[in-house]
Design an enzyme around this catalytic site. Structure first.
Site, PDB file in Angstrom:
ATOM      1  N   ASN A 148      58.670 -82.599  27.805  1.00 46.95           N
ATOM      2  CA  ASN A 148      58.459 -81.463  27.027  1.00 46.95           C
ATOM      3  C   ASN A 148      59.629 -80.738  27.372  1.00 46.95           C
ATOM      4  O   ASN A 148      60.249 -79.664  26.592  1.00 46.95           O
ATOM      5  CB  ASN A 148      57.439 -81.188  26.335  1.00 46.95           C
ATOM      6  CG  ASN A 148      56.722 -79.938  28.049  1.00 46.95           C
ATOM      7  OD1 ASN A 148      57.248 -80.024  28.355  1.00 46.95           O
ATOM      8  ND2 ASN A 148      55.282 -79.997  27.121  1.00 46.95           N
ATOM      9  N   ARG A 286      57.174 -68.375  32.164  1.00 46.72           N
ATOM     10  CA  ARG A 286      55.694 -68.020  31.939  1.00 46.72           C
ATOM     11  C   ARG A 286      55.733 -67.054  31.938  1.00 46.72           C
ATOM     12  O   ARG A 286      56.697 -65.736  32.223  1.00 46.72           O
ATOM     13  CB  ARG A 286      55.028 -68.335  33.348  1.00 46.72           C
ATOM     14  CG  ARG A 286      54.606 -69.966  33.225  1.00 46.72           C
ATOM     15  CD  ARG A 286      52.728 -69.893  32.618  1.00 46.72           C
ATOM     16  NE  ARG A 286      53.401 -71.354  32.463  1.00 46.72           N
ATOM     17  CZ  ARG A 286      53.967 -72.736  31.707  1.00 46.72           C
ATOM     18  NH1 ARG A 286      54.864 -72.381  30.929  1.00 46.72           N
ATOM     19  NH2 ARG A 286      53.157 -73.790  31.943  1.00 46.72           N
ATOM     20  N   GLN A 315      46.554 -66.035  28.387  1.00 44.04           N
ATOM     21  CA  GLN A 315      46.953 -67.081  26.618  1.00 44.04           C
ATOM     22  C   GLN A 315      45.542 -67.602  26.197  1.00 44.04           C
ATOM     23  O   GLN A 315      44.496 -68.273  27.187  1.00 44.04           O
ATOM     24  CB  GLN A 315      48.089 -68.335  26.953  1.00 44.04           C
ATOM     25  CG  GLN A 315      49.298 -67.393  27.406  1.00 44.04           C
ATOM     26  CD  GLN A 315      50.611 -68.877  26.764  1.00 44.04           C
ATOM     27  OE1 GLN A 315      51.143 -68.251  27.155  1.00 44.04           O
ATOM     28  NE2 GLN A 315      50.153 -70.267  26.928  1.00 44.04           N
ATOM     29  N   HIS A 334      52.461 -70.000  22.376  1.00 45.03           N
ATOM     30  CA  HIS A 334      53.171 -70.546  23.661  1.00 45.03           C
ATOM     31  C   HIS A 334      53.192 -72.224  22.609  1.00 45.03           C
ATOM     32  O   HIS A 334      52.544 -72.982  22.247  1.00 45.03           O
ATOM     33  CB  HIS A 334      52.205 -71.023  24.138  1.00 45.03           C
ATOM     34  CG  HIS A 334      52.994 -71.590  25.779  1.00 45.03           C
ATOM     35  ND1 HIS A 334      52.110 -71.462  26.277  1.00 45.03           N
ATOM     36  CD2 HIS A 334      53.881 -72.527  25.741  1.00 45.03           C
ATOM     37  CE1 HIS A 334      53.028 -72.445  27.378  1.00 45.03           C
ATOM     38  NE2 HIS A 334      54.278 -72.889  27.132  1.00 45.03           N
TER      39      HIS A 334
END
Ligand code: NDP
Length: 386
Positions: A148, A286, A315, A334
């Protein structure tokens, strides 16, 4: 028979499956560095373009696993001592988790997971696993390197343009029925001629530099190892041997390095002090790379002109996380690495890694982060245990 515990983000609130707006996605067979896209054996278990990253999507794994006698448990309930994740962790052989909805594999959880042999990240970035503890317990850690990376690089380019051109507030003004052009443009600039720098020019950082080159920006980078002279020349890159030197001269800075113990809090008050007034900061790497409150203060004082990204700590971010409400932010949950196209590749890569592991075949070195009690493959290049 292996027990595979898979933690995925919850289904769409409107139910699963969703209606898709397109009927197909492009087929990508190779990544920009020539690396072959995932090559699992046999049927995929889903049609590329389907939502497989959430609980009901199951990454398309159930067919392969159950046909081969393995047990698959899929949940999004990952936090707290009485979570489904904790309940099943004690006798799981393999844990699959995602950076988007990370099941934090702390040293304490690893100590309780007596049978765990493989911690598999569906996506890229295995910082939710305590890599030192995984190495000490001889657990293999793997992820689908490059799956990705371009999804994220495209997202970064979008956020650069959105911040610099003041797109989000102007869009909101139109949605709200307004037409005050001065309100839209009093914070709107052109990207052309600006200085853009990336802290970390690996797979994503370099792809961002390549995509921004045609905008006629001046490109800068910092990381510990220099890129080749050919790449520096091709993109007209300026290399800085300290991150502070880069932030002093750049109008837009992109954070794109992995999170490991010594990069936590990398972008702190001191780094912000070096930055030009009016700098834009992008972070899809991050959340914990940044000092949360220092970012809020810099936006409130006007030292930073904008901050955009999709990564937070922890998260999911709590509802009152200050990055949700700080001024001039372009935050999303995210999502950048979990486009339907990205999902198709990391789900196929997850299947490939599972097949290798369960059938006793070697996992490609580019997928390995920890193996044989130490950092390995991509992990040996990208991470540090301290
Ligand atoms: P790479 O490993 O290809 O690149 C990371 C780069 O960071 C390397 O080139 C490395 O160069 C550099 N780096 C490492 N440590 C430091 C340091 N201390 N200071 C400066 N530079 C450093 O990773 P990717 O580009 O594939 O991904 C980067 C990160 O993006 C991932 O680790 C992950 O956290 C995040 N990510 C986020 C996604 C999302 O959905 N938002 C999806 C995918 C990834 P050198 O060793 O020379 O310093």
């Amino acid at each position: 028979m292996a027990k595979i515990l898979c933690v995925l983000y919850p289904d769409p609130v409107t139910g699963y499956p969703p209606k898709y707006v397109r009927d197909q996605i492009p087929l990508i067979t190779h990544y920009p560095n020539g690396q072959l896209a995932p090559t699992p054996v046999g049927p995929l278990g889903f049609k590329p373009g389907e939502l497989v990253g959430c609980v009901s999507g199951e990454l398309g794994l159930r067919g392969y696993l159950e046909q081969n006698g393995h047990q698959l448990v899929v949940t999004s309930d990952k936090d707290g001592a009485d979570s489904t994740f904790d309940k099943h962790l004690v006798d799981a052989d393999i844990v699959i988790s995602q950076p988007f909805w990370p099941a934090y594999l702390t040293a304490e959880r690893i100590a309780r997971a007596k049978k765990l042999k493989l911690a598999l990240t569906a996506g890229i970035g295995s910082d939710h696993v305590d890599l030192k503890a995984a190495a000490a317990h001889n657990i293999t850690v793997a992820e689908e390197t490059f799956s990705n990376s371009i999804s994220v690089a495209e997202h970064v380019v979008m956020m650069v343009l959105a911040l610099v051109r003041n797109y989000l507030p102007a869009h909101q003004l139109a949605v709200n029925g307004g037409w005050n052009i001065a309100d839209c443009v009093s914070r709107s600039y052109d990207l052309e001629g600006m200085h853009f720098g990336t802290l970390g020019a690996g797979r994503i950082g370099l792809a961002v530099l390549r995509r921004l080159k045609p905008f006629d920006v001046k490109l800068h980078y910092y990381q510990r190892h220099r890129l080749s002279p050919e790449v520096e020349q091709e993109l007209g890159l300026t290399y800085h041997d300290a991150p502070e030197d880069l932030v002093r001269v750049c109008d837009i800075v992109n954070l794109q390095m992995p999170l490991y113990p010594s990069t936590e809090g990398f972008f702190n008050e001191n780094m912000l002090k070096q930055a030009r007034r009016g700098m834009y900061l992008i972070n899809t790497a991050r959340g914990a790379l940044c000092d949360r409150d220092a970012i809020v203060n810099a936006l409130q004082s006007g030292h930073l002109a904008g901050y955009a990204g999709d990564v937070w700590y922890p998260q999911p971010a709590p509802v009152d996380h200050p990055w949700r409400s700080m001024p001039y932010n372009g935050m999303t949950p995210h999502m950048s690495g979990s486009s339907l196209a990205g999902q198709a590749r990391y789900a196929a890569g997850t299947l490939e890694i599972l097949q290798c592991f369960l059938e006793g075949k070697p996992i490609r070195p580019e997928y390995l982060i920890v193996d044989g009690g130490n950092l390995a493959g991509t992990g040996a290049r990208s991470y540090a245990l301290s």
